[in-house]
Scaffold this motif. Structure first.
Motif, short mmCIF file in Angstrom:
data_model
loop_
_atom_site.label_atom_id
_atom_site.label_comp_id
_atom_site.label_asym_id
_atom_site.label_seq_id
_atom_site.Cartn_x
_atom_site.Cartn_y
_atom_site.Cartn_z
N PHE A 241 1.29 -1.18 -0.05
CA PHE A 241 0.01 -0.19 -0.41
C PHE A 241 1.13 1.08 0.23
O PHE A 241 2.20 1.20 0.65
N PRO A 242 0.55 2.24 -0.29
CA PRO A 242 1.42 3.36 -0.82
C PRO A 242 1.27 4.63 0.20
O PRO A 242 0.76 4.46 1.52
N GLU A 243 2.16 4.32 0.90
CA GLU A 243 2.69 4.62 2.07
C GLU A 243 3.07 6.45 2.23
O GLU A 243 2.70 6.96 3.49
N ASP A 244 2.00 6.98 1.57
CA ASP A 244 1.97 8.52 1.03
C ASP A 244 0.20 8.79 1.07
O ASP A 244 -0.35 10.04 0.62
N HIS A 245 -0.09 7.68 0.94
CA HIS A 245 -1.03 7.57 0.80
C HIS A 245 -2.64 7.73 1.91
O HIS A 245 -1.85 8.07 3.26
N LYS A 246 -3.40 8.86 1.70
CA LYS A 246 -3.93 9.48 2.74
C LYS A 246 -4.78 8.81 4.43
O LYS A 246 -4.87 9.17 4.36
N LEU A 247 -5.27 7.43 3.45
CA LEU A 247 -5.40 6.56 3.96
C LEU A 247 -4.39 5.61 5.19
O LEU A 247 -4.97 5.04 6.00
N PHE A 248 -2.86 5.78 4.59
CA PHE A 248 -2.07 5.14 5.25
C PHE A 248 -1.91 5.30 7.25
O PHE A 248 -2.40 6.67 7.67
N ALA A 249 -2.08 4.66 7.91
CA ALA A 249 -1.62 4.69 9.02
C ALA A 249 -0.59 4.46 9.90
O ALA A 249 -1.23 5.16 11.29
N GLY A 250 0.17 3.45 9.19
CA GLY A 250 1.74 3.35 10.17
C GLY A 250 2.05 2.02 9.70
O GLY A 250 0.74 0.95 9.09
N PHE A 251 2.39 1.57 10.81
CA PHE A 251 3.25 0.28 11.07
C PHE A 251 3.07 -0.34 12.17
O PHE A 251 3.11 0.41 13.45
N LEU A 252 2.53 -1.57 11.98
CA LEU A 252 2.03 -2.27 13.69
C LEU A 252 2.80 -3.02 13.44
O LEU A 252 4.20 -3.18 13.67
N GLU A 253 3.38 -2.94 15.29
CA GLU A 253 4.46 -3.53 16.46
C GLU A 253 3.81 -4.94 16.54
O GLU A 253 3.01 -5.54 16.41
N ALA A 254 5.09 -5.63 16.22
CA ALA A 254 5.57 -6.82 16.57
C ALA A 254 5.26 -7.28 17.81
O ALA A 254 5.68 -8.59 18.81
N SER A 255 4.32 -6.90 19.00
CA SER A 255 4.06 -6.89 19.86
C SER A 255 2.22 -7.43 20.23
O SER A 255 1.75 -6.15 19.15
N ARG A 256 2.39 -8.09 20.99
CA ARG A 256 0.55 -8.46 21.03
C ARG A 256 -0.73 -6.93 21.69
O ARG A 256 -1.60 -6.69 21.15
N GLU A 257 -0.09 -6.45 23.36
CA GLU A 257 -0.65 -5.71 23.28
C GLU A 257 -0.31 -4.12 22.86
O GLU A 257 -1.59 -3.71 22.43
N ALA A 258 1.06 -4.34 21.78
CA ALA A 258 0.89 -2.87 20.96
C ALA A 258 0.05 -2.55 19.76
O ALA A 258 -0.80 -2.19 19.28
N ILE A 259 -0.32 -4.87 19.77
CA ILE A 259 -1.51 -4.06 18.02
C ILE A 259 -2.80 -3.85 18.14
O ILE A 259 -3.73 -3.26 17.70
N VAL A 260 -3.14 -4.53 19.75
CA VAL A 260 -4.25 -4.26 20.07
C VAL A 260 -4.91 -2.97 20.86
O VAL A 260 -5.98 -2.21 20.49
#
Length: 521
Positions: A241-260
């Motif tokens: 997905f284009p990382e400059d798109h207006k709907l781009f939200a970021g990068f999830l961490e590889a951590s259960r609590e951070a994803i939640v």
């Protein structure tokens, strides 16, 4: 079957029919008869170590979207390549690995340079492993290997071939086609389509399989249709997905609590071409927010079976997205907040963040980024957005030694395109022989070494585990410019921000391989 030919002639005809006329390897004695009267329309790409040969083949196969052929020496050569074979398996890269074996007549005597239990050695990191019982079965085995490698989920396969098989007569099998685009379960796709339309705050998590299935346009269309913020799945090895798109939200961490935490407030989560989820540290509690309903669209039934929660739909990602785009229209939703990138970093002290911001500013349009600098990945996410399809590659396994040779293979598979390899100083020492291959092939690869003089990622994890002074993490005294120049690659060392732009421009403008070593704070 056609008239009798030699095993070698039948195999090269099959390879030609499947577009596999580039062979990667490091030859040994048990492979030499394969290359008698080597066809003029084939090319052999030499790696100075077997892991380099396999890494180059991995990059080439991903770039061309066709299986690549790797030729390895028996036992020890396969052993040298196993690290990158593991990465190819995690990358879902289609590779046909052929390894030599000693002559059948002396196998009972444990001869020099033979492979004992040859088919067991590369397991479990191949989809299929086989040594034909008869010489005349070798072409059929390699034909089957190709189709297994290309069948989703794609991956490497292994065939052991005794040295005396290549000159034996056989019946040449005719090339054939095998279909490879199954749609997902129609009932579940319809259920997902209706759930998306009814959801108040859906969210999309995209992974590497969406890129491999060439679902770039469909992913954008689905996100825009449903006004879904789009997160990148943890540790994703491709950009979907284009990382400059207006709907781009970021990068999830590889951590259960951070994803939640990051997905909180969304009533529907769609994991697209990604596991649910990839973790790097131990975690506890739910895998998704309690208020969320999770769906997964994935091409791998084993990944679907391993998902801890939600409804999984197994099938081709792009075809599944097309079904969803034809489904019910959503109601009106508010537009999500835009991803907020940090302010540009200061030039002094020279940090990896500043380096990556300048790479973003100066790199040629459409250039391809191949990364293996784990401790700088956060800075890359912040300051080097990837905006083009198939514009980013890294290793899905987390194993080092992939990206330097992969950059060479990608440049070979996408001729005329600029490749920028962002490599940590620790990572660079796992496969520096790739520089020689880049020089010999004259490829436009710019190697940018992020030199912090240590295994920085381990220091960060040491703090997480309460280990303040991890052993074996310092890397003093490595001269990357001398290493590159000794293999025919022009190189420059940068220790201050004022010299950085000129060095990067010179490397990016060059049609030949170059290396820029950047010493960062």
């Amino acid at each position: 079957m056609s008239a009798a030919v030699t095993v070698r002639e039948a195999v090269f005809a099959l390879l030609r029919a499947h577009g596999m006329t580039t062979i990667f390897g490091n030859p040994g004695s048990t492979e030499l008869p394969m290359f008698r009267d080597f066809p003029e329309d084939f090319r052999y790409v030499l790696g100075l170590q077997e892991s380099v040969a396999l890494g180059m083949a991995d990059g080439f196969a991903q770039a061309t979207r066709n299986a690549a052929l790797v030729n390895l020496h028996s036992a020890v050569g396969v052993g040298h390549a196993l690290g990158n074979l593991f990465t190819a398996f995690r990358n879902r890269t289609p590779l046909v690995v052929i390894a030599g074996q000693q002559a059948r007549s002396i196998l009972p005597f444990q001869p020099f340079l033979y492979a004992e239990q040859a088919t067991e050695f590369p397991k479990p990191y191949v989809k299929w492993s086989f040594e034909p019982a008869r010489a005349e079965d070798v072409p059929a085995a390699i034909a089957r290997a190709y189709h297994v490698a290309m069948q989703p989920p794609r991956g490497p396969v292994f065939v052991s071939v005794p040295v005396d098989d290549w000159d034996r007569p056989c019946e040449a099998p005719a090339p054939r086609a095998v279909g490879r685009a199954p749609r997902g379960d129609a009932r579940l796709l319809d259920e997902l389509g209706r759930a998306l339309a009814k959801a108040e705050r859906p969210v999309l998590v995209v992974g590497a399989e969406a890129a491999r299935d060439e679902a770039w346009a469909e992913t954008i269309a689905l996100a825009e249709r449903h006004l879904m913020p789009v997160w990148v799945s943890p540790m994703s090895s491709r950009n979907a997905f284009p990382e400059d798109h207006k709907l781009f939200a970021g990068f999830l961490e590889a951590s259960r609590e951070a994803i939640v935490r990051d997905l909180a407030g969304h009533d529907l989560v769609l994991a697209l071409g990604a596991p649910v989820f990839t973790y790097h540290v131990e975690g506890f509690g739910p895998h998704v927010p309690p208020e969320s309903r999770l769906y997964q669209l994935i091409d791998d039934p084993l990944v679907a079976a391993a998902s801890p929660v939600g409804t999984a739909i197994v099938g081709n990602i792009r075809e599944g997205l097309r079904e969803l785009l034809a489904g019910p229209a959503p109601g009106r939703r508010p537009e999500p907040a835009r991803f907020d990138r940090p302010n540009p970093p200061a030039p002094e002290p020279l940090t990896d963040a500043y380096l990556l911001s300048r790479v973003a500013a100066l790199r040629p349009a459409g250039s391809i980024v191949v990364e293996e600098a784990p401790s700088s990945r956060g800075a890359m996410h912040d300051f080097l957005p990837i905006t083009d399809p198939d514009g980013f590659y890294t290793c899905a396994s987390g194993g080092l030694g992939f990206s330097m040779p992969a950059a060479v293979g990608i440049a070979l598979g996408r001729p005329g395109e600029k490749v920028i390899a962002l490599i940590g100083d620790g990572s660079a020492m796992y496969a520096p022989q790739a520089l020689w291959s880049a020089a010999q092939l004259g490829l436009p690869v710019s190697f940018v070494i992020v030199n912090n003089r240590r295994y920085e990622a381990l220091l960060g994890f040491g703090r997480r585990f309460g280990v303040e002074r991890p052993v074996g993490t310092q890397l003093p005294g490595i001269d990357f410019c001398a290493l590159a120049e000794a293999q025919g690659v022009a190189a420059a060392r940068v220790e201050s921000a004022e010299r950085l732009d000129a060095a990067l421009r010179s490397a990016f403008d060059s049609p030949s391989p170059g290396l820029v070593e950047v010493v960062v704070a």
